[in-house]
Design a protein around this motif. Structure first.
Motif, mmCIF file in Angstrom:
data_model
loop_
_atom_site.group_PDB
_atom_site.id
_atom_site.type_symbol
_atom_site.label_atom_id
_atom_site.label_comp_id
_atom_site.label_asym_id
_atom_site.label_seq_id
_atom_site.Cartn_x
_atom_site.Cartn_y
_atom_site.Cartn_z
ATOM 1 N N LEU A 94 0.852 -1.195 0.000
ATOM 2 C CA LEU A 94 0.000 0.000 0.000
ATOM 3 C C LEU A 94 0.885 1.240 0.000
ATOM 4 C CD1 LEU A 94 -2.640 -1.076 2.674
ATOM 5 C CD2 LEU A 94 -2.970 -0.925 0.205
ATOM 6 N N GLY A 95 1.367 1.618 -1.159
ATOM 7 C CA GLY A 95 2.196 2.812 -1.261
ATOM 8 C C GLY A 95 3.675 2.528 -1.070
ATOM 9 N N CYS A 96 4.064 2.134 0.113
ATOM 10 C CA CYS A 96 5.465 1.861 0.417
ATOM 11 C C CYS A 96 5.798 0.435 -0.016
ATOM 12 C CB CYS A 96 5.723 2.034 1.912
ATOM 13 S SG CYS A 96 7.422 1.717 2.383
ATOM 14 N N GLU A 97 6.656 0.302 -1.016
ATOM 15 C CA GLU A 97 6.984 -1.012 -1.574
ATOM 16 C C GLU A 97 7.643 -1.941 -0.559
ATOM 17 O OE1 GLU A 97 6.226 -2.278 -4.613
ATOM 18 O OE2 GLU A 97 5.082 -0.458 -4.965
ATOM 19 N N SER A 98 8.272 -1.378 0.480
ATOM 20 C CA SER A 98 8.954 -2.236 1.449
ATOM 21 C C SER A 98 7.981 -2.870 2.450
ATOM 22 C CB SER A 98 10.040 -1.451 2.191
ATOM 23 O OG SER A 98 9.455 -0.409 2.955
ATOM 24 N N ASN A 99 6.736 -2.412 2.481
ATOM 25 C CA ASN A 99 5.730 -3.003 3.360
ATOM 26 C C ASN A 99 4.790 -3.879 2.539
ATOM 27 O OD1 ASN A 99 6.550 -1.871 5.811
ATOM 28 N ND2 ASN A 99 5.471 0.031 5.363
ATOM 29 N N VAL A 100 4.818 -5.173 2.812
ATOM 30 C CA VAL A 100 3.962 -6.125 2.106
ATOM 31 C C VAL A 100 2.932 -6.657 3.093
ATOM 32 C CG1 VAL A 100 3.857 -8.308 0.844
ATOM 33 C CG2 VAL A 100 5.789 -6.759 0.503
ATOM 34 N N TYR A 101 1.672 -6.435 2.760
ATOM 35 C CA TYR A 101 0.563 -6.926 3.575
ATOM 36 C C TYR A 101 0.063 -8.235 2.989
ATOM 37 C CZ TYR A 101 0.438 -2.315 5.677
ATOM 38 O OH TYR A 101 0.774 -1.172 6.341
ATOM 39 N N GLN A 102 -0.261 -9.171 3.867
ATOM 40 C CA GLN A 102 -0.869 -10.424 3.423
ATOM 41 C C GLN A 102 -2.153 -10.637 4.213
ATOM 42 O OE1 GLN A 102 1.569 -13.877 2.742
ATOM 43 N NE2 GLN A 102 -0.064 -15.232 3.433
ATOM 44 N N PHE A 103 -3.262 -10.688 3.496
ATOM 45 C CA PHE A 103 -4.566 -10.975 4.068
ATOM 46 C C PHE A 103 -4.885 -12.434 3.777
ATOM 47 C CE2 PHE A 103 -4.789 -6.463 3.967
ATOM 48 C CZ PHE A 103 -5.836 -6.050 4.780
ATOM 49 N N ASN A 104 -5.164 -13.198 4.820
ATOM 50 C CA ASN A 104 -5.608 -14.579 4.668
ATOM 51 C C ASN A 104 -7.087 -14.636 5.024
ATOM 52 O OD1 ASN A 104 -3.008 -15.470 3.996
ATOM 53 N ND2 ASN A 104 -2.475 -15.727 6.137
ATOM 54 N N PHE A 105 -7.886 -15.109 4.072
ATOM 55 C CA PHE A 105 -9.331 -15.163 4.228
ATOM 56 C C PHE A 105 -9.817 -16.610 4.253
ATOM 57 C CE2 PHE A 105 -8.434 -11.256 1.896
ATOM 58 C CZ PHE A 105 -9.310 -10.313 2.415
ATOM 59 N N GLU A 106 -10.943 -16.829 4.917
ATOM 60 C CA GLU A 106 -11.690 -18.078 4.806
ATOM 61 C C GLU A 106 -13.102 -17.736 4.378
ATOM 62 O OE1 GLU A 106 -11.639 -20.346 8.418
ATOM 63 O OE2 GLU A 106 -9.576 -21.002 8.110
ATOM 64 N N ARG A 107 -13.715 -18.640 3.625
ATOM 65 C CA ARG A 107 -15.099 -18.438 3.204
ATOM 66 C C ARG A 107 -16.006 -18.464 4.409
ATOM 67 N NH1 ARG A 107 -15.150 -21.794 -1.798
ATOM 68 N NH2 ARG A 107 -15.188 -20.211 -3.385
ATOM 69 N N GLU A 108 -16.977 -17.559 4.429
ATOM 70 C CA GLU A 108 -17.964 -17.526 5.499
ATOM 71 C C GLU A 108 -18.740 -18.828 5.564
ATOM 72 O OE1 GLU A 108 -17.369 -14.583 7.757
ATOM 73 O OE2 GLU A 108 -19.520 -14.922 7.736
ATOM 74 N N ASN A 109 -19.126 -19.328 4.391
ATOM 75 C CA ASN A 109 -19.885 -20.568 4.312
ATOM 76 C C ASN A 109 -19.072 -21.553 3.507
ATOM 77 O OD1 ASN A 109 -21.674 -22.631 3.993
ATOM 78 N ND2 ASN A 109 -23.352 -21.393 3.225
ATOM 79 N N GLN A 110 -18.386 -22.486 4.162
ATOM 80 C CA GLN A 110 -17.490 -23.426 3.481
ATOM 81 C C GLN A 110 -18.217 -24.408 2.584
ATOM 82 O OE1 GLN A 110 -14.125 -23.817 3.280
ATOM 83 N NE2 GLN A 110 -13.705 -21.999 4.460
ATOM 84 N N ASP A 111 -19.560 -24.437 2.614
ATOM 85 C CA ASP A 111 -20.308 -25.374 1.783
ATOM 86 C C ASP A 111 -20.347 -24.959 0.325
ATOM 87 O OD1 ASP A 111 -20.856 -26.878 4.022
ATOM 88 O OD2 ASP A 111 -22.722 -25.814 4.445
ATOM 89 N N LEU A 112 -19.868 -23.751 -0.001
ATOM 90 C CA LEU A 112 -19.914 -23.277 -1.386
ATOM 91 C C LEU A 112 -18.916 -23.989 -2.241
ATOM 92 C CD1 LEU A 112 -20.340 -19.460 -0.845
ATOM 93 C CD2 LEU A 112 -22.067 -21.105 -1.488
#
Length: 150
Positions: free
Chosen positions: A132-150
């Motif tokens: 987000l702007g500063c190349e030296s900062n890398v964000y990692q978002f790990n998500f799970e599905r709300e409904n795993q039955d999909l």
């Protein structure tokens, strides 16, 4: 001495027979990879910056991203994220994606996040990495599905 000559010849004949009998089974195996389906509502289960876990410092409970079957996405709540408005999405390749491409409403350029789709502890996750702007900062978002039955 005859055993030293006969035994290798028998083993070679057996090996060639075994290999030729397996060829038919190999040609019938499908190697097509299924297209990745990310539709659904995804909640954040972990957020890191440069490998440091920020999950305890930020309230992640209400942040969601919803990927709709029509190629649009919406966001619930605000967090520092690669996009801050709803828009359209696509994967760089439906079968072997390496990036998620977002086009927020009112923005002329795509925003791109590195894409991974692992299974963690038996649950499918969606992992997005970006700066987000500063190349030296890398964000990692790990998500799970709300409904795993999909």
């Amino acid at each position: 001495m005859k055993i030293n000559v006969i035994l290798p010849a028998v083993l070679l004949a057996f090996g060639l027979t075994a290999l030729s009998s397996c060829e038919d089974g190999i040609s019938n195996v499908s190697t097509a990879e299924a297209a990745k389906d990310i539709t659904g509502s995804w909640k954040v289960v972990q957020l890191t910056r440069n490998g440091e876990d920020l999950s305890e410092r930020l309230d992640l409970t209400d942040f969601r991203i919803d990927f709709n079957p029509d190629g649009t996405y919406t966001l619930a709540e605000q967090l520092p994220f690669i996009a801050n408005a709803p828009g359209t999405y696509s994967l760089s390749d439906p079968q072997y994606p390496f990036a998620l491409i977002l086009r927020p409403e009112g923005v002329q350029e795509d925003v791109v996040a590195r894409f991974q789709f692992p299974v963690v502890e038996g649950e499918r996750q969606l992992s997005l990495s970006f700066s987000l702007g500063c190349e030296s900062n890398v964000y990692q978002f790990n998500f799970e599905r709300e409904n795993q039955d999909l």
